[in-house]
Design a protein around this motif. Structure first.
Motif, PDB file in Angstrom:
ATOM      1  N   VAL A 111       0.849  -1.187   0.000  1.00  0.00           N
ATOM      2  CA  VAL A 111       0.000   0.000   0.000  1.00  0.00           C
ATOM      3  C   VAL A 111       0.883   1.233   0.000  1.00  0.00           C
ATOM      4  N   SER A 112       0.359   2.317  -0.542  1.00  0.00           N
ATOM      5  CA  SER A 112       1.061   3.584  -0.468  1.00  0.00           C
ATOM      6  C   SER A 112       0.681   4.283   0.823  1.00  0.00           C
ATOM      7  N   GLN A 113       1.374   5.364   1.138  1.00  0.00           N
ATOM      8  CA  GLN A 113       1.047   6.117   2.336  1.00  0.00           C
ATOM      9  C   GLN A 113      -0.388   6.630   2.270  1.00  0.00           C
ATOM     10  N   SER A 114      -0.901   6.870   1.052  1.00  0.00           N
ATOM     11  CA  SER A 114      -2.260   7.379   0.891  1.00  0.00           C
ATOM     12  C   SER A 114      -3.304   6.318   1.199  1.00  0.00           C
ATOM     13  N   HIS A 115      -2.870   5.053   1.413  1.00  0.00           N
ATOM     14  CA  HIS A 115      -3.793   3.969   1.740  1.00  0.00           C
ATOM     15  C   HIS A 115      -3.682   3.560   3.213  1.00  0.00           C
ATOM     16  N   ARG A 116      -3.180   4.457   4.049  1.00  0.00           N
ATOM     17  CA  ARG A 116      -3.075   4.192   5.484  1.00  0.00           C
ATOM     18  C   ARG A 116      -3.980   5.146   6.246  1.00  0.00           C
ATOM     19  N   TYR A 117      -4.714   4.579   7.217  1.00  0.00           N
ATOM     20  CA  TYR A 117      -5.719   5.377   7.933  1.00  0.00           C
ATOM     21  C   TYR A 117      -5.585   5.149   9.428  1.00  0.00           C
ATOM     22  N   ARG A 118      -5.835   6.201  10.185  1.00  0.00           N
ATOM     23  CA  ARG A 118      -5.693   6.125  11.635  1.00  0.00           C
ATOM     24  C   ARG A 118      -6.775   5.221  12.226  1.00  0.00           C
ATOM     25  N   PRO A 119      -6.400   4.393  13.217  1.00  0.00           N
ATOM     26  CA  PRO A 119      -7.357   3.451  13.818  1.00  0.00           C
ATOM     27  C   PRO A 119      -8.626   4.122  14.328  1.00  0.00           C
TER      28      PRO A 119
END
Length: 278
Positions: free
Chosen positions: A8-16
């Protein structure tokens, strides 16, 4: 536990906390009371926190679809049947399985607090439950050892440690890979597993202090896991803490197909989708 390559790219990471809010909103739209929707979201995110992403927020769309198909009753919490000092039967009544198991765990821990051990037989759950590590781990946060046995040969177990988070094993998380519980562990659990009976599930809580001091127990746990690295199906405190810290900092990764499916659900329900980390 089984691992797959997740690119995944950084744009596909989300805060819990943002994903929990999103999951709570979507589950509420599906008919769950807000408090129960939040509890379900927390159970899903537990698996992301230990890098078992297949069973984490990625499974939300599947749960929503099953609710829509009427496989489960969003309002049903299960019904307590025959009950004694240390045992009870909980009929699922088509309730959402993770929440039914969570209720069984609460009943089992209450009985363990009162009489040293609590066992709740849960009937009427589907055969394919997925892992129950999150339920067992919740039981072991504190002076209890917890286990979820069944359906069939599936088993999850957790014991408290001095680090404040438990040592956890789940056969589903270790499926298909070498590892598993120590030799003889399945034999020792067999009589308890038989109490669950085939398709049923047995949720067990045992108060450690009923048998020995927590200090002594923690020493034995620490000795048992000393020097052990990552093993399929096992979650050790140090690794668990490291992964929790990592997702708090970097966010939970979502594969492109998962991201697309959840975003479509959010758009359809009129729920705001969170922005990525950074």
């Amino acid at each position: 536990m089984p691992r797959s390559v997740l690119i995944v790219s950084q744009s596909h990471r989300y805060r819990p906390e943002e994903l929990r809010r999103l999951a709570t909103d979507l589950l509420s739209r599906a008919g769950l009371a807000r408090e129960r929707a939040s509890a379900m979201a927390r159970l899903l995110l537990w698996y992301d926190a230990v890098a078992a992403h297949e069973f984490g927020i990625a499974s939300l769309v599947t749960w929503l679809a099953r609710l829509e198909r009427g496989e489960f009753d969003a309002n049903q919490e299960g019904r307590v049947g025959p009950e004694h000092a240390s045992t009870a039967v909980l009929e699922s009544k088509r309730g959402l399985p993770p929440l039914v198991l969570a209720r069984a765990a609460v009943i089992a821990s209450q009985k363990a607090r009162d009489v040293g051990v609590g066992m709740v037989r849960v009937v009427g759950l589907p055969e394919e439950l997925g892992p129950a590590a999150a339920i067992a781990a919740d039981l072991a946060i504190g002076p209890y050892a917890g286990a979820v046995l069944g359906p069939g040969s599936a088993q999850a177990a957790a014991v408290p440690s001095a680090e404040g988070v438990p040592v956890v094993y789940d056969s589903t998380l270790g499926a298909g890979e070498e590892g598993g519980p120590p030799e003889g562990a399945i034999d020792r659990l067999a009589p308890w597993a038989l109490l669950a009976g085939g398709e049923d599930v047995l949720v067990v809580a045992v108060a450690v202090a009923a048998f020995e001091s927590l200090v002594s127990f923690h020493r034995r746990v620490a000795s048992a896991i000393a020097g052990k690295g990552e093993r399929p199906g096992w979650i050790f405190p140090e690794l668990w803490q490291a992964r929790r810290e990592a997702i708090q900092h970097a966010g939970i990764p979502l594969a492109a197909d998962t991201l697309r499916a959840i975003r479509e659900r959010a758009d359809s329900a009129g729920v705001a989708f969170p922005g990525p980390v950074g």
